[in-house]
Design a protein around this motif. Structure first.
Motif, PDB file in Angstrom:
ATOM      1  N   LEU A 135      -8.139  16.788  12.820  1.00 35.18           N
ATOM      2  CA  LEU A 135      -8.642  16.577  11.462  1.00 35.18           C
ATOM      3  C   LEU A 135      -9.440  15.281  11.327  1.00 35.18           C
ATOM      4  N   GLU A 136      -9.241  14.353  12.257  1.00 31.05           N
ATOM      5  CA  GLU A 136      -9.989  13.092  12.220  1.00 31.05           C
ATOM      6  C   GLU A 136     -10.976  13.057  13.391  1.00 31.05           C
ATOM      7  N   SER A 137     -11.819  14.038  13.458  1.00 33.14           N
ATOM      8  CA  SER A 137     -12.780  14.149  14.556  1.00 33.14           C
ATOM      9  C   SER A 137     -13.987  13.249  14.324  1.00 33.14           C
ATOM     10  N   SER A 138     -14.743  13.035  15.397  1.00 38.09           N
ATOM     11  CA  SER A 138     -15.982  12.253  15.297  1.00 38.09           C
ATOM     12  C   SER A 138     -17.167  13.109  14.881  1.00 38.09           C
ATOM     13  N   GLY A 139     -17.022  14.409  14.996  1.00 38.14           N
ATOM     14  CA  GLY A 139     -18.111  15.316  14.640  1.00 38.14           C
ATOM     15  C   GLY A 139     -17.853  16.706  15.180  1.00 38.14           C
TER      16      GLY A 139
END
Length: 373
Positions: A298-302
């Protein structure tokens, strides 16, 4: 109606009825299915009971067959007149098995293969395509010009994609604007007359609470996998993106699709090799995170979209956004649904976007029944 006397339909009257029906059917679909012909014939005798055939098992088998033949004749007339969405199939069946290589709308596209606009030909539209390519090379392309030229070149683009079925690499070179978010949504609207972004997320959010209940009720290995997704989204959370991600990752699981080769992950310091991935979504995660296959990240870079072994769009923000645009690209590029997620994409088309026949495949019908409870 009083004495159940049926009309002996004269030949010229029957011809007029069938001509009007064929014209009306074509306004919806050039190549109806057998069930749709049956629906039309049934509706005809319900509207006009005097046309019921006493010797027919259901009262309309003869009408159904006549409508089928008339529809074929009607397509022949349109083909001779140069109507592109039927002219593309001229002489297709000669020496071939029935229905082989017949090009027709697969997923309820309304404007599948339109004619060139009045006053335009291939040469004039090609010049606008080249203007589009030059505009897309600029650092800041003019949005109004791109939209105008994409609208006017729609017929040429569809001819190329449907008739030639070019590789995605070639399409990116000839139609670079088609791989931008705004034009994917615009192209989907041109094809289906639906607002993809609005309807996709509206229906997904509507069913999300019920999806979570279904996920919790599942047992076995399917239930264990779904529980791992649920544990990453707090019930009281107001993060709508997290909830959408959990539903879209869980949807293939409950439909029995194999999604391990579709949802990909890599670290932001890597240069991933996607040459063996025909279609998928790549989530880019920070180097200090754990790349677990059951993580929603859920806290991806893109997020990026992969087609035919290459990244065609990146910096998409999150998985639901990428999933929506990838679905739009399957329509825009006339692509087959990914085999490993065929039920998932079919569910999005038929249930979330209401595109297609009312009859659903058993797995999809069962899930829809559960959602409606």
């Amino acid at each position: 109606m009083r004495d159940k006397t049926y009309l002996q339909v004269p030949r010229d009257m029957k011809h007029e009825i069938l001509e009007k029906l064929a014209e009306a059917i074509y306004s919806f679909k050039a190549y109806p299915s057998d069930q749709e012909f049956n629906d039309v014939a049934t509706a005809l005798i319900q509207k006009h009971p005097c046309l019921i055939e006493p010797g027919s098992a259901n009262g309309c088998n003869g009408w159904k067959n006549s409508i089928k033949f008339k529809m074929g004749n009607y397509r022949t007339k349109l083909r001779r007149a140069g109507c592109t969405d039927v002219a593309v199939n001229e002489r297709k069946r000669k020496g071939q098995a029935p229905h082989t290589s017949i090009k027709r709308p697969k997923r309820f596209e309304i404007n599948f293969l339109p004619n060139f606009p009045d006053g335009e030909d291939e040469t004039s539209i090609e010049s606008k395509r080249k203007e589009l390519v030059e505009e897309m090379r600029k650092r800041h392309p003019t949005a109004a010009l791109i939209t105008k030229n994409m609208d006017s070149t729609f017929a040429l683009r569809r001819r190329e994609l449907v008739n030639l079925e070019p590789p995605v690499k070639d399409t990116m070179e000839r139609w670079p604007a088609l791989f931008t978010e705004g034009q994917i949504l615009a192209e989907f609207c041109r094809l289906s007359s639906k607002n993809l972004n609005t309807e996709f997320f509206k229906e997904l959010d509507k069913y999300t609470p019920r999806f979570f209940e279904i996920f919790k009720s599942k047992g076995g290995s399917v239930g264990q996998k779904l529980q791992k997704y649920l544990q990453q989204v707090r019930p009281e959370s107001t993060d709508i993106t997290a909830k959408r991600t959990a539903v879209l990752r869980g949807l293939p699981v409950i439909l029995g699709d194999e999604n391990t080769d579709f949802f990909k992950t890599c670290f932001d310091c890597e240069d991933p090799d996607m040459s063996h991935t025909p279609i998928g979504i790549l989530t880019i995660i920070p180097e200090d995170r754990q790349a677990s296959p059951d993580s929603l990240h859920l806290e991806s870079s893109g997020t990026a979209i992969i087609l035919e072994g290459r990244i065609v769009m990146d910096d998409l923000g999150n998985l639901p956004h990428a999933m929506c645009l990838l679905f739009g690209l399957t329509y825009a590029l006339n692509l087959e649904y990914p085999q490993q997620l065929k039920y998932t994409f079919d569910f999005i088309q038929r249930v979330l976007l209401s595109l297609g026949h009312k009859s659903l495949k058993p797995k999809i019908q069962s899930l829809k029944n559960l959602l409606m409870q």
